[in-house]
Scaffold this motif. Structure first.
Motif, mmCIF file in Angstrom:
data_model
loop_
_atom_site.group_PDB
_atom_site.id
_atom_site.type_symbol
_atom_site.label_atom_id
_atom_site.label_comp_id
_atom_site.label_asym_id
_atom_site.label_seq_id
_atom_site.Cartn_x
_atom_site.Cartn_y
_atom_site.Cartn_z
ATOM 1 N N VAL A 21 10.661 0.662 -0.667
ATOM 2 C CA VAL A 21 10.293 -0.357 0.302
ATOM 3 C C VAL A 21 9.347 -1.314 -0.410
ATOM 4 O O VAL A 21 8.407 -0.887 -1.073
ATOM 5 C CB VAL A 21 9.593 0.268 1.538
ATOM 6 C CG1 VAL A 21 9.115 -0.803 2.494
ATOM 7 C CG2 VAL A 21 10.525 1.242 2.239
ATOM 8 N N VAL A 22 9.609 -2.597 -0.300
ATOM 9 C CA VAL A 22 8.767 -3.584 -0.956
ATOM 10 C C VAL A 22 7.524 -3.826 -0.104
ATOM 11 O O VAL A 22 7.612 -4.186 1.059
ATOM 12 C CB VAL A 22 9.534 -4.911 -1.166
ATOM 13 C CG1 VAL A 22 8.633 -5.958 -1.804
ATOM 14 C CG2 VAL A 22 10.772 -4.675 -2.028
ATOM 15 N N LEU A 23 6.370 -3.572 -0.707
ATOM 16 C CA LEU A 23 5.086 -3.794 -0.044
ATOM 17 C C LEU A 23 4.312 -4.839 -0.826
ATOM 18 O O LEU A 23 4.373 -4.862 -2.044
ATOM 19 C CB LEU A 23 4.272 -2.497 0.012
ATOM 20 C CG LEU A 23 4.891 -1.314 0.737
ATOM 21 C CD1 LEU A 23 3.974 -0.109 0.627
ATOM 22 C CD2 LEU A 23 5.148 -1.643 2.192
ATOM 23 N N ALA A 66 -0.580 -3.411 1.939
ATOM 24 C CA ALA A 66 -1.481 -2.386 1.399
ATOM 25 C C ALA A 66 -2.823 -2.405 2.119
ATOM 26 O O ALA A 66 -3.380 -1.353 2.445
ATOM 27 C CB ALA A 66 -1.672 -2.596 -0.103
ATOM 28 N N GLN A 67 -3.339 -3.597 2.395
ATOM 29 C CA GLN A 67 -4.619 -3.701 3.078
ATOM 30 C C GLN A 67 -4.517 -3.211 4.527
ATOM 31 O O GLN A 67 -5.429 -2.544 5.031
ATOM 32 C CB GLN A 67 -5.121 -5.142 3.039
ATOM 33 C CG GLN A 67 -5.533 -5.567 1.641
ATOM 34 C CD GLN A 67 -5.999 -7.006 1.614
ATOM 35 O OE1 GLN A 67 -6.980 -7.331 2.269
ATOM 36 N NE2 GLN A 67 -5.288 -7.840 0.878
ATOM 37 N N ILE A 68 -3.416 -3.518 5.200
ATOM 38 C CA ILE A 68 -3.211 -3.055 6.579
ATOM 39 C C ILE A 68 -3.141 -1.533 6.605
ATOM 40 O O ILE A 68 -3.767 -0.882 7.444
ATOM 41 C CB ILE A 68 -1.944 -3.696 7.193
ATOM 42 C CG1 ILE A 68 -2.191 -5.190 7.447
ATOM 43 C CG2 ILE A 68 -1.534 -2.982 8.474
ATOM 44 C CD1 ILE A 68 -0.933 -5.976 7.817
ATOM 45 N N LYS A 105 9.434 3.492 8.253
ATOM 46 C CA LYS A 105 8.886 4.829 8.016
ATOM 47 C C LYS A 105 7.930 4.881 6.819
ATOM 48 O O LYS A 105 7.803 5.901 6.149
ATOM 49 C CB LYS A 105 9.995 5.870 7.891
ATOM 50 C CG LYS A 105 10.843 5.980 9.144
ATOM 51 C CD LYS A 105 11.807 7.128 9.042
ATOM 52 C CE LYS A 105 12.782 7.220 10.181
ATOM 53 N NZ LYS A 105 12.327 7.113 11.482
ATOM 54 N N VAL A 106 7.250 3.752 6.562
ATOM 55 C CA VAL A 106 6.215 3.728 5.537
ATOM 56 C C VAL A 106 4.968 4.412 6.094
ATOM 57 O O VAL A 106 4.275 5.136 5.379
ATOM 58 C CB VAL A 106 5.888 2.271 5.106
ATOM 59 C CG1 VAL A 106 4.710 2.234 4.136
ATOM 60 C CG2 VAL A 106 7.123 1.616 4.495
#
Length: 188
Positions: free
Chosen positions: A9-11, A16-18, A55-56
């Motif tokens: 999954v591309v983040l 990342a901060q959320i 589902k991250v």
């Protein structure tokens, strides 16, 4: 080997901060997060919805088993006939005492972490219920005598390097208002 659900999954840095903010407090309002991150509230809300849908992340309450009636943590390392590995893992994963299960390479085939209300409960689980699982050949158990750390958060590093250094510095050093203004500034 990664699990089946470990699809890529591309983040980005905002994701990342959320995730980091939610790991700190899963009930944190999206308005507060948006203010902290210097983005629109709708952006935060939509990002959270996407992270859940893909589902991250999951948002929920993690009860401390030792405070809700469980007395024993145990680790079970199982040797399983490889022809029965998937079926055994699937059957074990449905048992409520088990809170972590992974198939492994190396010295054993299945690794399980479980909680039990008593030694009698654990005895019944081991001698009656595990005996019905196909393919289990041998089990090594280890009792956890004291929990020293129990944490379900992970440091998010994906995407940290993708945000421009200027924006990262602005958010860290100048606060949300200045970060918004620095984003609006023309690129050099």
């Amino acid at each position: 080997m990664a699990s089946k659900s470990a699809e890529s999954v591309v983040l980005d840095d905002l994701d990342a901060q959320i995730i980091t903010l939610l790991q700190d407090d899963g009930r944190r309002p999206t308005v507060e997060m948006a203010r902290h991150l210097a983005v629109a509230e709708g952006t935060v809300r939509k990002r959270i919805e996407r992270l859940i849908r893909e589902k991250v992340i999951q948002i929920g309450a993690w009860a401390d088993p030792l405070k809700i009636g469980y007395q024993n943590y145990a680790v079970l390392m199982m040797h399983v006939d490889l022809r029965d590995l998937e079926r055994a893992a699937e059957q074990l994963s449905k048992m409520p005492e088990i809170f972590f299960l992974g198939t492994c390479s190396g010295g054993f085939d299945i690794f399980v972490s479980a909680c039990f209300r008593s030694l009698e409960h654990m005895h019944e689980f081991m001698t009656k219920r595990l005996a019905r699982v196909p393919g289990i050949q041998r089990i090594s158990t280890s009792h956890v005598t004291r929990v020293m750390k129990r944490d379900y958060s992970f440091r998010v590093t994906i995407g940290r390097s993708e945000a421009p250094a200027r924006l990262r510095r602005a958010r860290r050093c100048r606060g949300p208002k200045m970060a918004r203004e620095s984003r609006r500034a023309p690129r050099e």
